[in-house]
Motif scaffolding. Structure first.
Motif, PDB file in Angstrom:
ATOM      1  N   GLU A  74      -1.024  49.253 -20.023  1.00 26.59           N
ATOM      2  CA  GLU A  74      -0.345  48.418 -19.034  1.00 26.59           C
ATOM      3  C   GLU A  74       0.840  47.675 -19.635  1.00 26.59           C
ATOM      4  OE1 GLU A  74      -3.197  45.944 -17.075  1.00 26.59           O
ATOM      5  OE2 GLU A  74      -4.573  47.615 -16.705  1.00 26.59           O
ATOM      6  N   LEU A  75       0.774  47.403 -20.924  1.00 29.39           N
ATOM      7  CA  LEU A  75       1.911  46.761 -21.586  1.00 29.39           C
ATOM      8  C   LEU A  75       3.124  47.684 -21.564  1.00 29.39           C
ATOM      9  CD1 LEU A  75       0.028  45.234 -24.660  1.00 29.39           C
ATOM     10  CD2 LEU A  75       0.460  44.195 -22.427  1.00 29.39           C
ATOM     11  N   PHE A  76       2.886  48.974 -21.760  1.00 35.78           N
ATOM     12  CA  PHE A  76       3.969  49.950 -21.694  1.00 35.78           C
ATOM     13  C   PHE A  76       4.422  50.167 -20.249  1.00 35.78           C
ATOM     14  CE2 PHE A  76       1.533  50.900 -25.522  1.00 35.78           C
ATOM     15  CZ  PHE A  76       2.533  50.939 -26.482  1.00 35.78           C
ATOM     16  N   ALA A  85       5.576  43.207 -13.329  1.00 37.33           N
ATOM     17  CA  ALA A  85       4.762  42.050 -13.701  1.00 37.33           C
ATOM     18  C   ALA A  85       5.358  41.425 -14.956  1.00 37.33           C
ATOM     19  CB  ALA A  85       3.310  42.461 -13.942  1.00 37.33           C
ATOM     20  N   ARG A  86       4.895  40.230 -15.278  1.00 36.60           N
ATOM     21  CA  ARG A  86       5.344  39.540 -16.483  1.00 36.60           C
ATOM     22  C   ARG A  86       4.568  40.071 -17.687  1.00 36.60           C
ATOM     23  NH1 ARG A  86       8.161  34.593 -15.493  1.00 36.60           N
ATOM     24  NH2 ARG A  86       8.412  34.224 -13.247  1.00 36.60           N
ATOM     25  N   LEU A  87       5.289  40.319 -18.756  1.00 34.99           N
ATOM     26  CA  LEU A  87       4.677  40.946 -19.926  1.00 34.99           C
ATOM     27  C   LEU A  87       3.784  39.985 -20.701  1.00 34.99           C
ATOM     28  CD1 LEU A  87       4.431  43.444 -21.726  1.00 34.99           C
ATOM     29  CD2 LEU A  87       6.480  42.683 -22.946  1.00 34.99           C
ATOM     30  N   LEU A  88       4.204  38.727 -20.863  1.00 38.50           N
ATOM     31  CA  LEU A  88       3.462  37.788 -21.708  1.00 38.50           C
ATOM     32  C   LEU A  88       2.039  37.539 -21.218  1.00 38.50           C
ATOM     33  CD1 LEU A  88       3.308  35.868 -24.103  1.00 38.50           C
ATOM     34  CD2 LEU A  88       4.343  34.089 -22.666  1.00 38.50           C
ATOM     35  N   ILE A  92      -1.453  38.717 -23.256  1.00 39.16           N
ATOM     36  CA  ILE A  92      -2.518  37.795 -23.665  1.00 39.16           C
ATOM     37  C   ILE A  92      -3.853  38.237 -23.083  1.00 39.16           C
ATOM     38  CG2 ILE A  92      -3.355  35.418 -23.476  1.00 39.16           C
ATOM     39  CD1 ILE A  92      -0.443  34.500 -23.515  1.00 39.16           C
ATOM     40  N   GLN A  93      -3.865  38.621 -21.814  1.00 38.84           N
ATOM     41  CA  GLN A  93      -5.111  39.039 -21.171  1.00 38.84           C
ATOM     42  C   GLN A  93      -5.689  40.289 -21.825  1.00 38.84           C
ATOM     43  OE1 GLN A  93      -4.214  39.404 -16.922  1.00 38.84           O
ATOM     44  NE2 GLN A  93      -2.882  37.634 -17.126  1.00 38.84           N
ATOM     45  N   VAL A  94      -4.826  41.264 -22.074  1.00 46.94           N
ATOM     46  CA  VAL A  94      -5.297  42.521 -22.668  1.00 46.94           C
ATOM     47  C   VAL A  94      -5.832  42.293 -24.074  1.00 46.94           C
ATOM     48  CG1 VAL A  94      -4.524  44.767 -23.547  1.00 46.94           C
ATOM     49  CG2 VAL A  94      -3.843  44.024 -21.262  1.00 46.94           C
ATOM     50  N   LYS A 220       3.805  30.943 -11.789  1.00 47.37           N
ATOM     51  CA  LYS A 220       5.176  31.342 -11.476  1.00 47.37           C
ATOM     52  C   LYS A 220       5.202  32.692 -10.762  1.00 47.37           C
ATOM     53  CE  LYS A 220       7.270  28.907 -15.405  1.00 47.37           C
ATOM     54  NZ  LYS A 220       8.047  29.064 -16.668  1.00 47.37           N
ATOM     55  N   GLU A 221       4.370  33.606 -11.250  1.00 41.19           N
ATOM     56  CA  GLU A 221       4.296  34.930 -10.635  1.00 41.19           C
ATOM     57  C   GLU A 221       3.769  34.830  -9.209  1.00 41.19           C
ATOM     58  OE1 GLU A 221       2.944  39.369 -12.194  1.00 41.19           O
ATOM     59  OE2 GLU A 221       1.977  37.583 -13.001  1.00 41.19           O
ATOM     60  N   ARG A 222       2.788  33.962  -9.003  1.00 41.85           N
ATOM     61  CA  ARG A 222       2.236  33.753  -7.659  1.00 41.85           C
ATOM     62  C   ARG A 222       3.314  33.232  -6.717  1.00 41.85           C
ATOM     63  NH1 ARG A 222       0.667  29.307  -4.923  1.00 41.85           N
ATOM     64  NH2 ARG A 222      -0.910  29.591  -3.277  1.00 41.85           N
TER      65      ARG A 222
END
Length: 234
Positions: A74-76, A85-88, A92-94, A220-222
């Protein structure tokens, strides 16, 4: 020149179709995998009660490990633009999931603890709130209910999940110390497991910091996605 344009359009369409099929297949696989894990965990608990806690991880650990390992992709996806989506926060979640999963695999005594089952439950609930929304977005049929679930309900559940992760690490410390003492009976500091208790203790504040950053990014994404949805409805 006349033949060049159709060729370019055909190549672009093929690339787009492949990305669409890949994204759909990936999200469907993750959805099915986490559905199976959650259903298996709940069914075992309903059938065997607390006795099921002893070998729940043994029952679902392989599929869980496979799903979490594949989640690195998903990072790729985000970097390549396949997923918006936001990468950061995703990074962190992954990473926190995979690192904790590695810890659970290393500490076999921890696998039978109730906190591990609770951890697996929250992880799968979070993913089952996310992947259906991703599937609907891939099919270009977003749902307002799934959008709210993904970007509103998901945040407090993520906070609860982080609390459970911290509890899992705290309960893992005695087993890590025991493993470290057994791996270096001659007080050697070169054994791979000798620093595990220190690493886990240091990871707790890192987990807190990472979760705080993630929640801020998710808010922020929300705001961005809900505002975008409201503009579309007007």
């Amino acid at each position: 020149m006349a033949g060049f344009m159709p060729l370019c359009l055909s190549t672009t369409f093929s690339k787009f179709s492949f990305r669409l099929a890949y994204s759909f297949s990936y999200n469907l696989f993750q959805f099915c995998g986490h559905t199976w894990i959650l259903a298996n965990t709940v069914a075992r608990f309903l059938m065997f009660g607390q006795d099921a806690l002893a070998d729940t991880f043994y029952s679902v650990g392989f599929v869980m490990s496979l799903c979490q390992l594949l989640s690195i992709l998903e990072l790729f996806h985000i970097a390549d633009g396949i997923e918006k989506a936001r990468l950061l926060p995703r990074f962190i979640q992954v990473m926190e999931k995979n690192l904790l999963l590695i810890m659970i695999i290393m500490l076999e005594e921890l696998q039978s603890k109730p906190v591990v089952c609770v951890q697996l439950f929250f992880w799968n609930v979070l993913d089952l709130l996310r992947y259906p929304h991703e599937l609907l977005c891939v099919m270009d049929t977003p749902s307002s209910t799934m959008l709210w679930t993904r970007y509103t309900l998901w945040i407090p559940l993520y906070i609860l999940t982080v609390i459970v992760e911290a509890a899992t690490i705290y309960q893992a410390l005695p087993y890590a110390e025991q493993t470290a003492s057994q791996s270096c009976p001659l007080n050697s500091t070169t054994a791979p497991n000798s620093h595990l208790p220190v690493v886990l203790a240091l990871y707790l504040p890192v987990l807190t910091l990472g979760a705080s950053l993630t929640v801020g990014q998710l808010l922020k994404e929300r705001h961005h996605h809900l505002e975008k949805w409201n503009r579309k409805r007007k």
